[in-house]
Scaffold this motif. Structure first.
Motif, PDB file in Angstrom:
ATOM      1  N   ALA A 116      -0.883  -4.565   0.470  1.00  0.00           N
ATOM      2  CA  ALA A 116       0.054  -5.982   1.139  1.00  0.00           C
ATOM      3  C   ALA A 116       0.071  -7.087   0.339  1.00  0.00           C
ATOM      4  O   ALA A 116       0.918  -8.286  -0.199  1.00  0.00           O
ATOM      5  N   ALA A 117      -0.740  -6.832  -0.992  1.00  0.00           N
ATOM      6  CA  ALA A 117      -0.341  -8.053  -2.584  1.00  0.00           C
ATOM      7  C   ALA A 117       0.901  -8.213  -2.651  1.00  0.00           C
ATOM      8  O   ALA A 117       1.338  -8.701  -2.772  1.00  0.00           O
ATOM      9  N   VAL A 175       7.604  -0.873  -2.263  1.00  0.00           N
ATOM     10  CA  VAL A 175       6.579  -1.933  -1.924  1.00  0.00           C
ATOM     11  C   VAL A 175       7.470  -3.229  -2.650  1.00  0.00           C
ATOM     12  O   VAL A 175       8.453  -3.659  -2.188  1.00  0.00           O
ATOM     13  N   LEU A 176       7.596  -2.858  -3.921  1.00  0.00           N
ATOM     14  CA  LEU A 176       7.260  -4.133  -4.627  1.00  0.00           C
ATOM     15  C   LEU A 176       9.226  -4.692  -4.143  1.00  0.00           C
ATOM     16  O   LEU A 176      10.093  -5.590  -3.905  1.00  0.00           O
ATOM     17  N   PHE A 195       9.382   1.905   5.586  1.00  0.00           N
ATOM     18  CA  PHE A 195       8.014   2.353   6.352  1.00  0.00           C
ATOM     19  C   PHE A 195       8.015   4.184   6.699  1.00  0.00           C
ATOM     20  O   PHE A 195       7.871   4.292   5.721  1.00  0.00           O
ATOM     21  N   LEU A 196       9.825   4.659   6.229  1.00  0.00           N
ATOM     22  CA  LEU A 196      10.019   5.640   6.382  1.00  0.00           C
ATOM     23  C   LEU A 196       9.583   6.743   5.158  1.00  0.00           C
ATOM     24  O   LEU A 196       8.656   7.304   4.719  1.00  0.00           O
ATOM     25  N   ILE A 246       7.814  -7.509   6.543  1.00  0.00           N
ATOM     26  CA  ILE A 246       7.153  -6.815   5.524  1.00  0.00           C
ATOM     27  C   ILE A 246       6.122  -6.644   5.106  1.00  0.00           C
ATOM     28  O   ILE A 246       5.558  -5.395   4.833  1.00  0.00           O
ATOM     29  N   VAL A 247       5.347  -7.225   4.790  1.00  0.00           N
ATOM     30  CA  VAL A 247       3.529  -6.791   4.932  1.00  0.00           C
ATOM     31  C   VAL A 247       3.143  -5.904   5.762  1.00  0.00           C
ATOM     32  O   VAL A 247       2.445  -4.810   5.816  1.00  0.00           O
ATOM     33  N   GLY A 248       3.240  -5.977   6.893  1.00  0.00           N
ATOM     34  CA  GLY A 248       3.249  -5.326   8.143  1.00  0.00           C
ATOM     35  C   GLY A 248       3.393  -3.775   7.824  1.00  0.00           C
ATOM     36  O   GLY A 248       2.305  -2.786   8.472  1.00  0.00           O
ATOM     37  N   THR A 249       4.146  -3.827   7.999  1.00  0.00           N
ATOM     38  CA  THR A 249       5.385  -2.485   7.269  1.00  0.00           C
ATOM     39  C   THR A 249       4.365  -1.671   6.705  1.00  0.00           C
ATOM     40  O   THR A 249       4.164  -0.538   6.263  1.00  0.00           O
TER      41      THR A 249
END
Length: 438
Positions: free
Chosen positions: A138-139, A58-59, A18-19, A96-99
Motif C-alpha cells: 500500500a505504501a 506496483v510503483l 491485479f492480473l 490503485i492501492v486496493g487493487t
C-alpha cells in the motif's frame, strides 16, 4: 462514491495491475514452494521475498496512473470543478492501492491454505509479518501516485520501476552481512531466517512505522501543488525512517526454543524431531529404525536418532554429531516431495547413514574428506546390504576387508571406524586395520 470508484476501476490500469501482480507473485512464490509449504516462518520470509519483483510493478502502475491527468492535459479542467481536491483524488487512491493490496492478499490467502494443512507449529507471529508486507504494498502504491502527480512524464513509470527493482535486487544479498537496523527497517524483504528462529516483534513495528510514513509522504505528494509543498511532503518519510531505525532491534533474528523442542515417536522414543517439523516424524521412522537396527550389534553404535536444530546460516556452528556418539543428529533437508510437505525417505536414509559414520565438517582437506566418505560407504554397504557398484576403489577395498573379517572382529572394526570418523580421525585407516585412526 461507489459509482466513482467503479468508473475509476474501469478506465484505469487496475485490472492489468491485479492480473500482473497476482501472477508474478504467485509464480515466484511457487518457485520457492519447497522452502515454505509446511511451515509458517518460511512462508513469511518467502512471501516478503517476492517484493523484489512485485513492488516495482506496483510503483510503475501507480506512477502511470498518478500522472494521467497531466498527460491528458485536463488538470486545469478538473481543478475547476467544485469538488475538493482530496475528494477528487480519493477514487484513484482507493482503486490503485486496493487493487495492489488485494492482488497480494489473494496470493497470501492461497499460500496460507497450503501451509495450514501441514504446519505443526506456529508462534502466532506469522500474521504480523504478512500484514506488514501488505502495508508495504500500500505504501509503494501511494508513493507511486504521489510521484506520478509530481512528475507526470511518461518515462517516470518505467524509470521508477527499474530503479526500485535494482535497489531491491542488490539488497537481497544479505546472507552473512552484519545486522543493520536501517537496512532491516527500510527494506520490504526480511533478514535471512529459518524454521528454528523467529523475528522480533520490534522489527515488524519498525517496518510498519516506516511504510506507514512512506505512504503518508505519497499522499502529501499527490496533494501538493507547489515545490515547497512537495519538499515538505518528504517530512513523514524522513521522520519514519529515523523513528523506525530507533525502534528496530540490533539483532532481528533470535532462536525459537518452542519450535526446537523435541517430539519423539510414541512407540519408539529413540527417534525424535523438532516440534516445528513433527509432521515429518512418520517419514523419519522407517529409515531411522533401519539405521539403528543395522548398528544394534556394533560396539559403541548409535542408540538414538534426533533432528539437529543447528542452523548453518544463523547459529555459526556445525552439527553436534561428534559431541554424543550415541546419537545420530540429522539436519532435515529442505528439498522435499509433494511441494515441501513430505521429506524424501531415500534422501533421509542416505543422510542418516552418513551422519552415523562420519562428520565431514571436521575434515579440512579434500583428501581427508574423501577418505572419510570412502570409509562411510564401505560401512554402509556392509551393514545395510546396499549395492557396491558405485563404491570408489578405496571404498570397495575397505568393504572387502571388513567382509573377510570374523563377525566379532568386523563389528569391533566398524565401531572403531565410526568413532574415528566422528572425531576427525582417519576412519579409512581404522577400517583397513592400518592404524589407530588419529
Amino acid at each position: 462514491m461507489f459509482r466513482m470508484v467503479r468508473l475509476e476501476a474501469k478506465r484505469s490500469v487496475a485490472l492489468a495491475l491485479f492480473l500482473a501482480l497476482a501472477a508474478l507473485t504467485r509464480v515466484f512464490l511457487w518457485m520457492d514452494v519447497q522452502q515454505w509449504a509446511a511451515s509458517w516462518t518460511p512462508l513469511v520470509y518467502s512471501m516478503r521475498g517476492t517484493a523484489w519483483i512485485g513492488l516495482p510493478v506496483v510503483l510503475a502502475a501507480a506512477i502511470w496512473h498518478g500522472g494521467r491527468e497531466q498527460r491528458g492535459e485536463v488538470s486545469e479542467l478538473f481543478a475547476a470543478t467544485p469538488r475538493p481536491r482530496s475528494v477528487r483524488l480519493l477514487p484513484a487512491f482507493l482503486v490503485i492501492v486496493g487493487t495492489a493490496v488485494l492482488a497480494v492478499a489473494a496470493v497470501v490467502g492461497w499460500a496460507a491454505v497450503v501451509v495450514s494443512g501441514h504446519a505443526t507449529f506456529s508462534d502466532g507471529a506469522w500474521p504480523r509479518g504478512l500484514a506488514v508486507g501488505l502495508v508495504a504494498v500500500a505504501a509503494v502504491a501511494l508513493l507511486g501516485l504521489g510521484i506520478g502527480r509530481a512528475v507526470p512524464a511518461p518515462v517516470a513509470a518505467p524509470l521508477g520501476a527499474v530503479v526500485l527493482f535494482l535497489i531491491l535486487t542488490v539488497s537481497q544479498a544479505r546472507d552473512g552481512r552484519p545486522a543493520n537496523r536501517l537496512v532491516d527497517t527500510v527494506l520490504p524483504m526480511l533478514p535471512v531466517t529459518d524454521d528454528f528462529h523467529r523475528l522480533l516483534p520490534s522489527l515488524s513495528a519498525a517496518q510498519g512505522i516506516w511504510f506507514a510514513s512512506l505512504g503518508a509522504t505519497g499522499v502529501l505528494l499527490a496533494a501538493a501543488v507547489t515545490t515547497r509543498a512537495r519538499l515538505l511532503a518528504l517530512t513523514p518519510a524522513l521522520a519514519g525512517v529515523v523513528l523506525g531505525t530507533l525502534v528496530a532491534p540490533s539483532g532481528a533474528i533470535v532462536p525459537a526454543p518452542q519450535a526446537t523442542a523435541l517430539v519423539c515417536a510414541p512407540h519408539d522414543g529413540r527417534i525424535c524431531v523438532t516440534k516445528v517439523h513433527s509432521n515429518t516424524l512418520p517419514d523419519l521412522m522407517a529409515p531411522a529404525q533401519k539405521v539403528l537396527d543395522a548398528f544394534a550389534d556394533v560396539p559403541g553404535g548409535p542408540r538414538r536418532v534426533q533432528e539437529d536444530p543447528v542452523s548453518w546460516m544463523l547459529d555459526d556452528g556445525r552439527t553436534a554429531a561428534a559431541a554424543d556418539l550415541d546419537t545420530v543428529r540429522l539436519q532435515l533437508p529442505y528439498r522435499t516431495q509433494e511441494g515441501g510437505i513430505r521429506w524424501d525417505p531415500a534422501t533421509v536414509l542416505t543422510l542418516l547413514v552418513h551422519n552415523a559414520t562420519v562428520d565431514i565438517g571436521c575434515y579440512a582437506g579434500d583428501r581427508e574428506r574423501t577418505r572419510a566418505s570412502d570409509a562411510s560407504g564401505a560401512i554402509t554397504a556392509l551393514l545395510l546390504d546396499t549395492p557396491t557398484d558405485k563404491l570408489s576403489p578405496a571404498a570397495r577395498t575397505a568393504y572387502e576387508t571388513l567382509r573377510a573379517l570374523p563377525a566379532e572382529e568386523r563389528r569391533q572394526r566398524i565401531g572403531d571406524g565410526r568413532r574415528a570418523g566422528l572425531t576427525c580421525g582417519d576412519a579409512l585407516a581404522v577400517v583397513m586395520g592400518q592404524g589407530a585412526g588419529r
